[in-house]
Design an enzyme around this catalytic site. Structure first.
Site, short mmCIF file in Angstrom:
data_model
loop_
_atom_site.label_atom_id
_atom_site.label_comp_id
_atom_site.label_asym_id
_atom_site.label_seq_id
_atom_site.Cartn_x
_atom_site.Cartn_y
_atom_site.Cartn_z
N ASP A 333 0.92 -1.24 -0.01
CA ASP A 333 0.15 -0.21 0.09
C ASP A 333 0.78 1.48 0.03
OD1 ASP A 333 -2.08 1.68 0.16
OD2 ASP A 333 -3.14 1.04 1.89
N GLU A 530 -10.17 7.37 4.64
CA GLU A 530 -8.97 6.78 5.61
C GLU A 530 -8.91 7.50 6.98
OE1 GLU A 530 -5.84 5.39 3.50
OE2 GLU A 530 -6.51 6.52 1.47
#
Ligand code: BGC
Ligand code: BGC
Length: 614
Positions: A333, A530
């Site tokens: 990621d 997020e």
């Protein structure tokens, strides 16, 4: 003696002519070899001569093609395949060619200057062209977070976020949504999606809660596989769009206050779990997806018992690759690899040895490339590990037909935001609605009710309906930029022509008039994504609570529609409301909400996580 002298003379002459012959021949041979020995440049152009390159022959098996290509590649080219760079970090498009970069992504909101589908297509095709200019012409994998439709693109169909799809529990629907999303992506030349999200969420304070299908492993597993099947459509003979299961693994269990990022409280955090629970609850959806043709896995930034996932050899190599038999590639990621250690070189070495095949750096490609060269030269990363990573990536590129399919063209763009896809999105919205409370059968509402008062921060706000990962990483607040229907307009479109609709965002209506038959407050969350959405106890804002109270004063009965990505704590207020509808983050098609609100369709959705009311 005389004879001898004559003999010697002859011999002398002979040897002179012998030397001459050798010299002449030698020079000739030298000149000849000089002429035909390939210079470095010639060697490159021979390698780059695309005739007779078996890997370009689509009749060969993928294994043969990968073998042939691998045999031609040098270290620069191999390392380039292992880099994934955010497109805004590319300083000069020629760097794609120069550094043999293998993969690019658009981060949230990172589009072309003018955000239109055709500008996206042109932008991505230009990047592809730069990659194809390299000696071996290996195409790029271009990735994007198409997590609820091709949401970065203005004009794309915005489907409900995954949490809403989770509420439908409908695998067939989810597969169709994923297929439509992939078609819109492919039309813009993008063949790699950072979805489905297979996180099983346990901590609803996490800002990524709405990206998940919910809290139930079985539902996540089932819908995740359906989504995967939809994205990885193979009707053209290759995988149209490559899906990515993320975030491997356990992020849904991260605990509040464990983040190592000063801006967040959960994201980039830690979870403490025994292995049995980790496997049963969080690894199961990944294992199932692997068994059903998954091609890429994204390793996230969570720490399992304080060990950060991209460094975890046991989880990535022993469990995912060896035990589950995952044969696709593993991508890290955003910047996740560099969270392993303050030293970038050590981070890279640890991650690649743990089993990461492609590094979303996502910024500094030159550092990554030089660290990789150094690591190979030092023997800190074995050549076999690098080759394994590159093979995995190339295999997926072949499976996705990237070497064979024609570039996407403008003519294909009509699928983006098409009527058919919007209809499907509406169906998905409709099937995701949940009646959390329905006092005295107030729901569904009648279309012929005399008057309705509508209020609330999310009533007339496309951006709030769509949530994060829409146009921008953190989403947008308001009505510009997202074509679609707000819930307010959907209500207006649905009711009978005799029904009077009044709207005031704050719920302030003239006190002298009669009470409205029904008050509808559409409230919820501002867009976020997020870590920026991390909260200890997600709840309604004071502004929304005031609006609901205002509306109550001027309406006989009050329905609250929650436009939110997760359960909000409404326990202290919910007893005062007659009906509660959970609309989740429905996206562009507000009429899906009213389809159910006014009873054209029955409610079929159920909460995919626990949502307490009183
Ligand atoms: C997110 C991923 C996303 C990636 C690329 C990360 O911050 O965790 O879900 O795919 O960025 O945008
Ligand atoms: C990007 C996102 C990414 C995030 C991670 C943002 O700048 O746009 O795609 O997920 O950074 O921090």
């Amino acid at each position: 003696m005389e004879k001898n002298r004559i003999f010697m003379k002859r011999m002398g002459k002979l040897s002179i002519s012998f030397v001459t012959i050798v010299l002449v021949l030698g020079t000739g041979f030298f000149l000849y070899t000089q002429k035909s020995a390939p210079s470095t440049d010639n060697r490159i152009s021979a390698r780059c001569n695309h005739e007779n390159m078996s890997y370009l022959n689509s009749d060969l098996s993928i294994e043969e093609r990968v073998n042939d290509l691998m045999g031609r590649m040098n270290d620069e080219e191999k390392i380039g395949q292992m880099a994934l760079i955010e497109k805004n970090s590319i300083r000069n498009i020629d760097d794609i060619t120069k550094y043999h970069l293998g993969a690019l992504l658009s981060g949230g909101g990172a589009g072309p200057d003018e955000n239109t589908p055709s500008a996206w297509l042109e932008m991505v095709n230009n990047y592809q062209a730069a990659a194809k200019k390299t000696c071996l012409g290996i195409p790029l994998l271009y990735g994007i977070d198409a997590v609820h439709g091709h949401g970065n693109v203005i004009g794309a169909t915005i489907f409900p976020h995954a949490i809403g799809l989770g509420a439908t529990r409908d695998a067939d629907l989810v597969e169709r949504v994923a297929r439509a999303t992939a078609k819109e992506m492919a039309a813009t030349g993008i063949f790699w999606s950072y979805s489905p999200n297979l996180d099983v969420v346990k901590n609803y304070g996490w800002g990524k809660t709405y990206e998940t299908f919910g809290t139930d492993t079985e539902n996540v597993t089932k819908l995740g596989a359906a989504y995967l099947a939809g994205v990885q459509d193979t009707s053209h003979g290759y995988i149209d769009v490559v899906a990515t299961a993320k975030h491997f693994v356990g992020g849904g269990a991260m605990e509040y206050g464990t983040s190592r990022n000063k801006d967040f409280s959960i994201e980039e955090g830690n979870f403490s779990l025994d292995e049995e629970t980790l496997r049963k609850v969080h690894l199961a959806p990944f294992q199932y997806a692997v068994q059903h043709g998954l091609k890429s896995v994204m390793v996230g930034t969570a720490r399992w018992n304080e060990v950060i996932n991209p460094s975890n050899h046991y989880l990535i190599t022993d469990v995912l690759k060896k035990e589950f038999g995952f044969s696709g590639f593993v991508v890290s990621d955003w910047y996740a690899v560099y969270l392993i250690s303050p030293n970038k070189y050590d981070s890279t070495v640890t991650a690649i040895n743990a089993g990461i095949d492609m590094v979303m750096t996502p910024f500094e490609y030159k550092d990554f490339i030089s660290d990789m060269h150094r690591a190979i030269a030092n023997g800190d990363i074995q050549r076999e590990r690098m080759d394994d990573a590159v093979r995995r990536i190339l295999k997926v590129k072949f499976e996705a037909g990237l070497f064979d399919r024609p570039d996407a063209e403008k003519e294909g763009l009509s699928v983006v935001g098409s009527v058919e896809h919007r209809e499907l999105a509406r169906e998905a919205v409709r099937k995701s609605q949940v009646f959390l409370k329905n006092n005295a059968g107030v729901l569904p509402l009648s279309k012929t009710v005399g008057n309705i008062r509508v209020a609330g921060s999310s009533a007339d706000n496309m951006g709030r309906q769509a949530g994060g990962w829409t146009v921008e990483w953190q989403g947008v607040d308001g009505n510009s930029d997202i074509p679609g229907t707000t819930i307010l307009s959907a209500i207006k479109k649905t009711v009978s022509s005799d029904t009077k609709i009044e709207y005031n965002q704050k719920g302030i209506f003239s006190e002298n008039t009669d009470l409205a038959d029904i008050g509808i407050a559409v409230v919820g969350e501002k867009p976020y994504a997020e870590g920026w959405g991390d909260q200890k106890n997600p709840r309604l804002s004071e502004e929304d609570l005031t609006t609901i109270n205002n509306l109550k004063k001027s309406s006989k009965r009050v329905i609250v529609i929650m436009v939110s990505g997760r359960p909000l704590d409404i326990r202290s207020y919910s007893k005062d409301w007659d009906g509660i509808v959970v609309a989740w983050l429905p996206g562009s098609e507000g009429e899906g909400v009213t389809d159910v609100l006014f009873g054209d369709y029955a409610v079929v959705g159920t909460v995919p996580l626990v949502w307490d009311i009183e």
